[in-house]
Design an enzyme around this catalytic site. Structure first.
Site, PDB file in Angstrom:
ATOM      1  CG  HIS A  45      -3.511  -3.561   3.330  1.00 14.76           C
ATOM      2  ND1 HIS A  45      -2.480  -3.081   4.103  1.00 14.76           N
ATOM      3  CD2 HIS A  45      -4.155  -2.471   2.847  1.00 14.76           C
ATOM      4  CE1 HIS A  45      -2.498  -1.759   4.099  1.00 14.76           C
ATOM      5  NE2 HIS A  45      -3.505  -1.359   3.340  1.00 14.76           N
TER       6      HIS A  45
ATOM      7  CD  GLU B 178      -1.233  -6.227   5.444  1.00 14.66           C
ATOM      8  OE1 GLU B 178      -0.925  -6.507   4.261  1.00 14.66           O
ATOM      9  OE2 GLU B 178      -1.411  -5.050   5.841  1.00 14.66           O
TER      10      GLU B 178
ATOM     11  CB  CYS C 170      -0.970  -0.047   1.176  1.00 13.44           C
ATOM     12  SG  CYS C 170      -2.447   0.934   0.854  1.00 13.44           S
TER      13      CYS C 170
HETATM   14  N1  GLN Z   1      -2.024   6.784   2.698  1.00  8.12           N
HETATM   15  C1  GLN Z   1      -2.101   5.996   1.509  1.00  8.12           C
HETATM   16  C2  GLN Z   1      -3.433   6.162   0.809  1.00  8.12           C
HETATM   17  O1  GLN Z   1      -4.398   6.580   1.425  1.00  8.12           O
HETATM   18  C3  GLN Z   1      -1.810   4.540   1.780  1.00  8.12           C
HETATM   19  C4  GLN Z   1      -2.795   3.905   2.680  1.00  8.12           C
HETATM   20  C5  GLN Z   1      -2.326   2.584   3.246  1.00  8.12           C
HETATM   21  O2  GLN Z   1      -1.133   2.291   3.207  1.00  8.12           O
HETATM   22  N2  GLN Z   1      -3.209   1.800   3.811  1.00  8.12           N
HETATM   23  O3  GLN Z   1      -3.564   5.863  -0.336  1.00  8.12           O
END
Ligand code: GLN
Length: 545
Positions: A507, A509, A381
């Site tokens: 994600h 995970e 992410c």
């Molecule tokens: N801050 C980034 C976004 O909003 C990544 C978010 C995250 O890593 N969950 O796109």
């Protein structure tokens, strides 16, 4: 008709109610029963999505996009219970729903009160999980008995037994039996008080699970049984596990918990089958290799903030019978001390998700180090977004490249907001959330890990790779190898010519289980092992020469 188990906790928080509830769910499933899991959180936030990871640990995201408590991660890792937004309710959500009903006039002029309106709402949420295809609903009540916030939930579960019949409910209370060094003994008084509080509100626990660092003696158990009004066989010891959380279910079995539950609720259960679980523990206990992975984030000292990542790495270790040593590295420290000093010697590197500017430059430096030194790298992410920024600045020569999350006026917005995200000002539940499909390029490392072309992974972000730069990146070797089915959104990038440099907008995970490690984490550990072997080979060659 579904049976109900209610899990409460007393004396102190952080007793591991979530883990214990998950373990109970797992044991019942391994006896052939169909289980549903649920947690109530007594805080007023509508969900944990807006809470700081310092306060609350990670936000665990479900397929349906709900942002939930991290205990739901345990539920998913231990059981097959389908989890949806009905699996986690907060006080805030319960009140919001009741207040909305009141505004719509649904209470027909009545005075709206905690009892019965809030408690009815809570009971309704419990009932949602019951059904013909469910043998047992396990409901965990967050917080500690005696907290003002918990009262409506405890009252609701008390009433619940009146509604469905006492024989269909089982109350399990988790408590602490501390060891007092000065006295040289275990103390049962806190447990007595905690059960006393429960009984005051009309709940007589059926089973006590005693968290303790030392084994309870027969005399300790007798005393607890007598003072807390439970049969001796229902005083279950749960000793601290310093090796692995995956040992918890086995220790509960040794203390007869599954049998007790089955008997008390009159469940038609099969034989307990723990073969897969024992095999898992065997592999955890007997690693053949060891690798070290650096986790470079801004909550380095705070394990709960990256809970599922730690778990997923353990699972990947199981897949390769490898002990994965994870070292959390504070990303700001990489800024001040330099990547070489903090990251030399690791076999792999992860930059996890996150929000906010603090530590961003450290993440960028860490990724540069992994790219240039050919260290296996998994970006998650925000980790992928930082990889794009790093590549833009140092390979494409786009000075000042950034994500517009951190620099609105950057000359090269390689990561930016989607149009539909631009107008949103409300916080919470306003991101791209939940399971989304991605299509993989068959000629990619990601594809080699997953072994299939379409994957379903969970998202939680607002910003995206800016497509205007896609070709420029690809021409220089950083390719989009996974995209949304319409090709519009980049979900996975990979660096050509690097042993293993994979970054994902989702994600992974959240979808790893001990018995089914996630392909990308397994891929990272495999690459880390390969790098280690290669370095060993090189070191040996030098010695021979
Ligand atoms: N801050 C980034 C976004 O909003 C990544 C978010 C995250 O890593 N969950 O796109």
């Amino acid at each position: 008709m579904s049976k109900h188990i209610f899990v409460t906790g007393g004396v102190v928080s952080s007793l591991g109610k979530g883990l214990t509830s998950a373990s109970i769910g797992m044991l019942l499933e391994q006896r052939g029963l169909r289980v549903r899991m649920q947690k109530f959180d007594p805080y007023i936030n509508v969900d944990p999505g807006t809470m700081s990871p310092y306060q609350h640990g990670e936000v665990y995201v479900l397929d349906d996009g709900s942002e939930t408590d991290l205990d739901l991660g345990h539920y998913e890792r231990f059981t097959h219970s389908p989890l949806t937004r009905d699996s986690n309710y907060t006080t805030g959500q319960i009140y919001l729903s009741v207040i909305n009903k009141e505004r719509r006039g649904e209470f027909l002029g009545k005075t709206v009160q905690v009892i019965p309106h809030i408690t009815d709402e809570i009971k309704g949420c419990i009932r949602k999980l019951a059904g013909d295809d469910v043998d047992v609903v396990i409901t965990e009540i967050g917080g500690t008995v005696g907290d003002i916030e918990s009262q409506p939930f405890l009252e609701a579960i008390r009433q619940f037994a009146l509604d469905v019949g006492k024989g269909n409910c089982l109350y399990i209370h988790l408590t602490l039996v501390p060891y007092l060094k000065a006295a040289g003994e275990l103390k049962t008084k806190p447990t007595q008080h905690s059960v006393g509080l429960l009984r005051q509100i009309g709940i007589q626990p059926d089973v006590l699970i005693c968290r303790t660092e030392r084994s309870l003696s027969r005399a300790d158990r007798d005393k607890i049984a007598l003072f807390c009004n439970v049969p001796i066989e229902a005083v279950i010891e749960e000793k601290d596990k310093d090796f692995s959380i995956y040992e918890v279910p086995l220790s509960l079995v040794e203390n007869g918990l599954d049998e007790l539950i089955v008997r008390r609720l009159g469940l038609h259960a099969g034989e307990l089958d723990l073969r897969a679980w024992r095999e898992l523990l065997h592999r955890l206990r007997n690693p053949l290799h060891e690798v070290s992975i650096a986790l470079v984030g801004k909550y380095a000292g705070h394990r709960d903030a990256y809970k599922s990542i730690y778990e997923a790495l353990d699972h990947a270790g199981v897949a390769h019978q490898t002990q994965v040593r994870v070292q959390a590295v504070q990303s700001e420290d990489v800024e001040s001390e330099g990547a070489e000093r903090l990251l030399a010697g690791f076999d792999g590197l992860i930059v996890p998700g996150g929000f906010g500017e603090r530590g961003i430059e450290g993440k960028v430096l860490a990724i540069r180090y992994a790219r240039e030194r050919e260290i296996p790298f998994l970006g998650i992410c925000l980790g992928m977004q930082c990889a794009l920024v790093e590549f833009a600045r140092h390979v494409l020569g786009l000075a000042g490249a950034h994500s517009t999350e951190f620099d609105k006026d950057t000359p090269h917005p390689v990561v930016c907001l989607l149009d539909e995200q631009r107008s949103i000002i409300n916080k919470g539940g306003t991101m791209r959330l939940g399971a989304q499909r991605a299509i993989l390029d068959p000629h990619s490392k990601a594809y080699a890990c997953y072994g299939r072309e379409m994957v379903l992974e969970r998202h939680r972000h607002r910003y995206e790779f800016n497509n205007a730069y896609r070709e420029q990146f690809a021409a220089a070797g950083l390719r989009a190898v996974g995209t949304s089915p319409d090709g519009a959104l980049v979900e996975i990038i990979e660096l050509e010519g690097h042993p293993w440099f994979v970054a994902v907008q989702f994600h992974p995970e959240f979808k790893s289980k001990p018995t089914a490690p996630h392909p990308l984490f397994a891929g990272l550990v495999a690459a880390a092992l390969a790098r280690q072997a290669e370095r060993g080979e090189r070191a040996r060659e030098v010695e021979v020469r």
